[in-house]
Design a protein around this motif. Structure first.
Motif, PDB file in Angstrom:
ATOM      1  N   TYR A  32      37.018  59.548  28.931  1.00 59.72           N
ATOM      2  CA  TYR A  32      38.318  59.917  29.514  1.00 59.72           C
ATOM      3  C   TYR A  32      38.145  60.108  31.014  1.00 59.72           C
ATOM      4  O   TYR A  32      37.083  60.560  31.473  1.00 59.72           O
ATOM      5  CB  TYR A  32      38.831  61.220  28.866  1.00 59.72           C
ATOM      6  CG  TYR A  32      39.153  61.010  27.403  1.00 59.72           C
ATOM      7  CD1 TYR A  32      40.454  60.727  26.987  1.00 59.72           C
ATOM      8  CD2 TYR A  32      38.143  61.040  26.444  1.00 59.72           C
ATOM      9  CE1 TYR A  32      40.744  60.498  25.636  1.00 59.72           C
ATOM     10  CE2 TYR A  32      38.420  60.802  25.097  1.00 59.72           C
ATOM     11  CZ  TYR A  32      39.716  60.540  24.707  1.00 59.72           C
ATOM     12  OH  TYR A  32      39.990  60.298  23.378  1.00 59.72           O
ATOM     13  N   ASP A  37      42.786  64.982  31.293  1.00 65.14           N
ATOM     14  CA  ASP A  37      43.371  63.844  30.561  1.00 65.14           C
ATOM     15  C   ASP A  37      43.045  63.937  29.072  1.00 65.14           C
ATOM     16  O   ASP A  37      43.894  63.685  28.225  1.00 65.14           O
ATOM     17  CB  ASP A  37      42.819  62.521  31.115  1.00 65.14           C
ATOM     18  CG  ASP A  37      43.422  62.188  32.461  1.00 65.14           C
ATOM     19  OD1 ASP A  37      44.637  61.982  32.521  1.00 65.14           O
ATOM     20  OD2 ASP A  37      42.660  62.163  33.453  1.00 65.14           O
ATOM     21  N   ARG A  40      45.098  66.895  27.425  1.00 64.99           N
ATOM     22  CA  ARG A  40      46.551  66.658  27.324  1.00 64.99           C
ATOM     23  C   ARG A  40      46.902  66.039  25.969  1.00 64.99           C
ATOM     24  O   ARG A  40      47.818  66.454  25.294  1.00 64.99           O
ATOM     25  CB  ARG A  40      46.999  65.749  28.474  1.00 64.99           C
ATOM     26  CG  ARG A  40      48.474  65.885  28.801  1.00 64.99           C
ATOM     27  CD  ARG A  40      48.845  65.130  30.080  1.00 64.99           C
ATOM     28  NE  ARG A  40      48.061  65.542  31.245  1.00 64.99           N
ATOM     29  CZ  ARG A  40      47.256  64.733  31.927  1.00 64.99           C
ATOM     30  NH1 ARG A  40      47.121  63.465  31.601  1.00 64.99           N
ATOM     31  NH2 ARG A  40      46.572  65.195  32.961  1.00 64.99           N
ATOM     32  N   GLU A  41      46.114  65.075  25.540  1.00 63.20           N
ATOM     33  CA  GLU A  41      46.418  64.344  24.298  1.00 63.20           C
ATOM     34  C   GLU A  41      45.767  64.961  23.059  1.00 63.20           C
ATOM     35  O   GLU A  41      46.294  64.859  21.967  1.00 63.20           O
ATOM     36  CB  GLU A  41      45.891  62.892  24.415  1.00 63.20           C
ATOM     37  CG  GLU A  41      46.580  62.047  25.452  1.00 63.20           C
ATOM     38  CD  GLU A  41      48.023  61.729  25.066  1.00 63.20           C
ATOM     39  OE1 GLU A  41      48.247  61.338  23.896  1.00 63.20           O
ATOM     40  OE2 GLU A  41      48.908  61.890  25.923  1.00 63.20           O
TER      41      GLU A  41
END
Ligand SMILES: O=CC(=O)O
Length: 313
Positions: A32, A37, A40-41
């Motif tokens: 990532y 990042d 976040r997911e």
């Protein structure tokens, strides 16, 4: 934990990656662009973190993973894990003791021999063709030296056993005297350093052992003394070590670990009495696989609600 997520913080073993991928939903943090990042997911999918000596699980990572239940470290050292935070949050922690003891102890002896007998310099002497112009100078004997060990745990004891086979007199410093050894115990490190020729750092890195090897200890070891570090870089006040070596206040050093690794003080590169290794204490194929198997077995035990094999918390 079959369908839940495991986050690997760092590329540490391709065998471990493959085995984790077969069993869990594996996230590789280095795939990532940034931690933000990734989080976040995926923050809600991670139930276990697999860390190592480079990136473990600090307070920030632990707090960012609301469903985190376990940290399984691919290392024996726990200094990259916020243990207090794990304890507070009821997060289980495992490491990989025992399986790497032999390798690390072997390497400590290797460093002692390499520094005293100038093995790396001798190797360069042959490769450069210098041997054709004359013999290599005399070096210093290892057998029979007095070896002082900082921390007589699993690894320290394995080093002691090996050094004893070389006819070395063993002494040690640790928080308390160990029963059942005939090694001489010193309750303070200055006395140990003053009374040995080779001093080996083999304790865990904690707040108490940070910079346990400082200017005074180095001076007590003295201009003929050899310092070996197979623990952690931050056990030693590195600028003090560098100046002692440059000024001839210390006889030599064998170092597998550094304060800011992989950055190593460049002043050391030109010194013949120093052997520098890239933190490879446990890095044999055999031990790497055994460590990986232990990480997997701990994760599987946790998911099956069985006792962990090597629990820390
Ligand atoms: O440094 C190596 C380890 O902690 O396993």
């Amino acid at each position: 934990m079959e369908t839940t997520g495991v986050l690997m913080t760092n590329p540490m073993s391709s065998y471990l990656e493959g085995e984790l991928e077969k069993r869990f939903k594996l996230f590789k943090l280095w795939h990532y662009p940034s931690m933000a990042d990734f989080l976040r997911e995926n923050a809600n999918s991670v139930k276990a973190v697999v860390g190592d000596t480079k990136i473990g699980a600090d307070a920030q990572l632990i707090d960012s993973l609301p469903r985190l239940e376990m940290v399984a470290s691919y290392s024996v050292g726990l200094d990259k894990i916020d243990l207090r935070k794990c304890e507070q949050k009821g997060i289980r922690v495992t490491n990989t003791p025992d399986v790497l003891t032999d390798d690390v102890a072997d390497l400590a002896i290797g460093l002692m021999l390499a520094v005293l007998r100038r093995l790396c310099v001798c190797d360069g002497f042959v490769r450069s063709g210098s041997w054709k112009k004359g013999d290599f100078r005399l070096t210093t004997k290892f057998s029979g030296k007095s070896v002082g060990i900082v921390g007589l745990g699993r690894i320290g004891s394995a080093i002691a056993k090996r050094a004893q086979a070389f006819g070395c007199k063993i002494s040690y410093f640790s928080r308390s005297e160990k029963p059942c050894t005939d090694y001489k115990y010193y309750s303070n490190i200055m006395d140990l350093a003053s009374n040995c020729e080779v001093l080996v750092v083999a304790c865990a890195l904690t707040k108490e052992t940070h910079h346990i090897i400082n200017r005074e200890v180095i001076n007590a070891l003295g201009p003929k003394g050899i310092l070996i570090n197979i623990g952690r870089g931050r056990h030693i006040d590195e600028p003090e070590l560098v100046s002692a070596l440059m000024e001839g206040r210390l006889g030599g050093a064998g170092l597998d670990v550094f304060e800011k690794e992989p950055d190593v003080p460049e002043e050391l590169f030109g010194l013949e009495n120093v052997v520098l290794l890239p933190h490879v204490g446990s890095d044999s194929l055999e031990t790497g696989q055994a460590m990986a198997d232990l990480v997997i077995q701990n994760l599987e035990a946790y998911s099956l609600k069985k006792p962990l094999l090597t629990p820390v918390i």
